[in-house]
Each structure stands twice: as structure tokens, then as C-alpha cells.
Design a protein around this motif. Structure first.
Motif, PDB file in Angstrom:
ATOM      1  N   LYS A   1      76.585  16.382 -11.483  1.00 47.92           N
ATOM      2  CA  LYS A   1      75.452  17.239 -11.817  1.00 47.92           C
ATOM      3  C   LYS A   1      75.772  18.644 -11.347  1.00 47.92           C
ATOM      4  N   VAL A   2      75.249  19.610 -12.077  1.00 44.26           N
ATOM      5  CA  VAL A   2      75.421  21.005 -11.710  1.00 44.26           C
ATOM      6  C   VAL A   2      74.030  21.627 -11.591  1.00 44.26           C
ATOM      7  N   ALA A   3      73.889  22.517 -10.629  1.00 44.49           N
ATOM      8  CA  ALA A   3      72.614  23.222 -10.462  1.00 44.49           C
ATOM      9  C   ALA A   3      72.881  24.722 -10.464  1.00 44.49           C
ATOM     10  N   LEU A   4      71.822  25.475 -10.572  1.00 43.41           N
ATOM     11  CA  LEU A   4      71.883  26.927 -10.391  1.00 43.41           C
ATOM     12  C   LEU A   4      71.021  27.256  -9.182  1.00 43.41           C
ATOM     13  N   ALA A   5      71.421  28.279  -8.436  1.00 41.23           N
ATOM     14  CA  ALA A   5      70.534  28.770  -7.385  1.00 41.23           C
ATOM     15  C   ALA A   5      70.211  30.231  -7.673  1.00 41.23           C
ATOM     16  N   VAL A   6      68.933  30.515  -7.636  1.00 40.26           N
ATOM     17  CA  VAL A   6      68.466  31.896  -7.783  1.00 40.26           C
ATOM     18  C   VAL A   6      68.309  32.480  -6.384  1.00 40.26           C
ATOM     19  N   THR A   7      68.854  33.675  -6.192  1.00 36.34           N
ATOM     20  CA  THR A   7      68.655  34.379  -4.917  1.00 36.34           C
ATOM     21  C   THR A   7      68.190  35.800  -5.220  1.00 36.34           C
ATOM     22  N   GLN A   8      67.771  36.488  -4.166  1.00 32.19           N
ATOM     23  CA  GLN A   8      67.298  37.865  -4.355  1.00 32.19           C
ATOM     24  C   GLN A   8      68.349  38.852  -3.856  1.00 32.19           C
TER      25      GLN A   8
ATOM     26  N   ASN B   1      69.728  37.148  -8.603  1.00 34.96           N
ATOM     27  CA  ASN B   1      71.059  36.682  -8.978  1.00 34.96           C
ATOM     28  C   ASN B   1      71.030  35.171  -9.238  1.00 34.96           C
ATOM     29  N   LEU B   2      72.045  34.710  -9.942  1.00 32.72           N
ATOM     30  CA  LEU B   2      72.213  33.287 -10.245  1.00 32.72           C
ATOM     31  C   LEU B   2      73.612  32.868  -9.845  1.00 32.72           C
ATOM     32  N   ILE B   3      73.745  31.660  -9.299  1.00 31.91           N
ATOM     33  CA  ILE B   3      75.066  31.090  -9.047  1.00 31.91           C
ATOM     34  C   ILE B   3      75.062  29.630  -9.522  1.00 31.91           C
ATOM     35  N   THR B   4      76.161  29.218 -10.131  1.00 32.96           N
ATOM     36  CA  THR B   4      76.326  27.818 -10.527  1.00 32.96           C
ATOM     37  C   THR B   4      76.885  27.040  -9.342  1.00 32.96           C
ATOM     38  N   LEU B   5      76.336  25.872  -9.096  1.00 27.76           N
ATOM     39  CA  LEU B   5      76.717  25.064  -7.931  1.00 27.76           C
ATOM     40  C   LEU B   5      76.961  23.614  -8.309  1.00 27.76           C
TER      41      LEU B   5
ATOM     42  N   ALA C   1      70.341  20.912   0.413  1.00 29.48           N
ATOM     43  CA  ALA C   1      71.421  21.744   0.955  1.00 29.48           C
ATOM     44  C   ALA C   1      72.261  22.263  -0.203  1.00 29.48           C
ATOM     45  N   ILE C   2      72.671  23.522  -0.105  1.00 28.84           N
ATOM     46  CA  ILE C   2      73.604  24.090  -1.078  1.00 28.84           C
ATOM     47  C   ILE C   2      74.788  24.666  -0.294  1.00 28.84           C
ATOM     48  N   SER C   3      75.971  24.555  -0.863  1.00 27.43           N
ATOM     49  CA  SER C   3      77.169  25.056  -0.189  1.00 27.43           C
ATOM     50  C   SER C   3      77.697  26.265  -0.962  1.00 27.43           C
TER      51      SER C   3
ATOM     52  N   ARG D   1      81.300  34.689  -2.281  1.00 27.26           N
ATOM     53  CA  ARG D   1      80.319  34.839  -3.367  1.00 27.26           C
ATOM     54  C   ARG D   1      79.319  35.928  -3.042  1.00 27.26           C
ATOM     55  N   PHE D   2      78.900  36.639  -4.061  1.00 26.14           N
ATOM     56  CA  PHE D   2      77.840  37.625  -3.878  1.00 26.14           C
ATOM     57  C   PHE D   2      76.554  36.922  -3.427  1.00 26.14           C
ATOM     58  N   SER D   3      76.321  35.715  -3.924  1.00 21.65           N
ATOM     59  CA  SER D   3      75.124  34.948  -3.530  1.00 21.65           C
ATOM     60  C   SER D   3      75.062  34.726  -2.020  1.00 21.65           C
ATOM     61  N   HIS D   4      76.240  34.649  -1.386  1.00 21.17           N
ATOM     62  CA  HIS D   4      76.280  34.476   0.074  1.00 21.17           C
ATOM     63  C   HIS D   4      75.639  35.689   0.753  1.00 21.17           C
ATOM     64  N   LYS D   5      75.987  36.876   0.268  1.00 20.04           N
ATOM     65  CA  LYS D   5      75.393  38.102   0.817  1.00 20.04           C
ATOM     66  C   LYS D   5      73.875  38.084   0.626  1.00 20.04           C
ATOM     67  N   CYS D   6      73.461  37.670  -0.584  1.00 16.46           N
ATOM     68  CA  CYS D   6      72.020  37.636  -0.899  1.00 16.46           C
ATOM     69  C   CYS D   6      71.290  36.692   0.059  1.00 16.46           C
ATOM     70  N   LEU D   7      71.876  35.517   0.306  1.00 15.23           N
ATOM     71  CA  LEU D   7      71.215  34.531   1.168  1.00 15.23           C
ATOM     72  C   LEU D   7      71.181  34.987   2.621  1.00 15.23           C
TER      73      LEU D   7
END
Ligand code: FMN
Length: 156
Positions: A18-25, A32-36, A50-52, A57-63
């Protein structure tokens, strides 16, 4: 049985997945969106996911700046968006605009709830742990959204 390189064994067992997306600010307030592929449920009460996320990733900065994410379970017609979000970076791309993503505002921090998705869980990060070159963010679910029709995307 024989010992082999890690990637040779892993490549034989990690699909279908399964694949998910995470939305961050983002820092400027946009999203932003990242595929996980690396995500899991980690608690029954309260519900948690939990998401890894890779340190590069730019999403890491956002989180790190805004400890909230919406975990999106894509519907079966969202494969193209997952590939796009997984191959572009929010550092220089507005993935919502690029992919014409439709959404309504969430209830927790206003992060987008993708209306095409099968389900969306609005999460607040309550724990994080470094795992090699990724960080595992554990989010407590605050609001859950479901689209009753349609199936969930599986990667083969
Ligand atoms: C199918 C698929 C699964 C992925 N799974 C993960 C994952 O679990 N964790 C992660 O950090 N990156 C994962 N990626 C890579 C990121 O989605 C990709 O690097 C993305 O461009 C990062 O976007 P960002 O820089 O805007 O955060 C995956 C990519 C694809 C295509």
C-alpha cells in the motif's frame, strides 16, 4: 535458504504494497505532498499512525517546523498523483497546483483533506525517533475522513 544482499531479498518481498500520501505545511503556509510506502498503524487507543520520512526530503523540514500531517489513503484512481508526489520536491514545486489536487480544509490545523482520496486521517505528531537516514513521526489521529464509494490504491 542462502544469505544474499539485503536489496535482493527485500525486492522479492515488498510488493504488493500500500502507498499513502502525507500532507504537510510549508514554512510559507502553503502545503506539500509526499508519497510514502513506509507507514503503519501503531496504536488502537488512541489511534496512531507512524510515517518514516527521509532526512533529505523537503517534507522532513516541513514536519520539523509544523508537527502535523494528514495521512491520505489514495483511491485506486490516484496512482498518477502518487508517482508525481514521489518524484518531485516541494522545495521547488507546488504539488497541489501541478497536479490540480482538489481538497477541502481539515478540522485540526486546516491541512488539506484530498476529496479524491479513499480516507484521510488528520494527525498531530506526538513522538518522533531517528531511524538511520529517516525519522519516524508518530501521529495521533484527531479527525478521520472517509469516501464511501471506490477502492484503495495498491502498488503491484
Ligand atoms: C512509491 C513510492 C514510495 C515512497 N516511499 C517513501 C517513504 O516511505 N519515505 C520517504 O521518505 N520517501 C518515500 N518516497 C520518496 C518521496 O516520496 C520522494 O523523495 C518525494 O519526492 C519527496 O518529496 P518532498 O521533497 O517534497 O518531501 C517514495 C516514493 C515513491 C514513488
Amino acid at each position: 535458504m542462502k544469505t544474499v544482499d539485503f536489496s535482493i531479498a527485500y525486492n522479492q518481498v515488498h510488493r504488493p504494497s500500500k502507498v499513502a500520501l502525507a500532507v504537510t505545511q510549508k514554512h510559507d503556509g502553503s502545503y506539500n505532498l509526499i508519497t510514502l510506502e513506509w507507514f503503519m498503524r501503531t496504536s488502537i487507543r488512541p489511534p496512531m499512525f507512524a510515517i518514516s520520512v527521509g532526512h533529505m526530503r523537503f517534507s522532513h523540514k516541513c514536519l520539523e517546523a509544523n508537527p502535523y500531517f494528514n495521512l491520505v489513503f489514495p483511491s485506486s484512481d490516484m496512482k498518477e498523483l502518487c508517482m508525481s508526489a514521489g518524484s518531485t520536491t516541494g522545495a521547488d514545486t507546488d504539488k497541489f497546483e501541478l497536479n490540480k489536487v482538489e481538497f477541502i480544509q481539515g478540522k485540526l490545523k486546516g491541512l488539506p483533506v484530498l476529496t479524491q482520496a479513499k480516507a484521510v486521517f488528520e494527525c498531530e505528531v506526538v513522538t518522533q525517533v531517528r531511524s538511520g537516514d529517516h525519522t519516524i513521526y508518530v501521529g495521533q489521529v484527531k479527525h478521520s475522513w472517509l469516501k464511501e464509494e471506490g477502492g484503495v490504491l495498491v502498488f503491484n
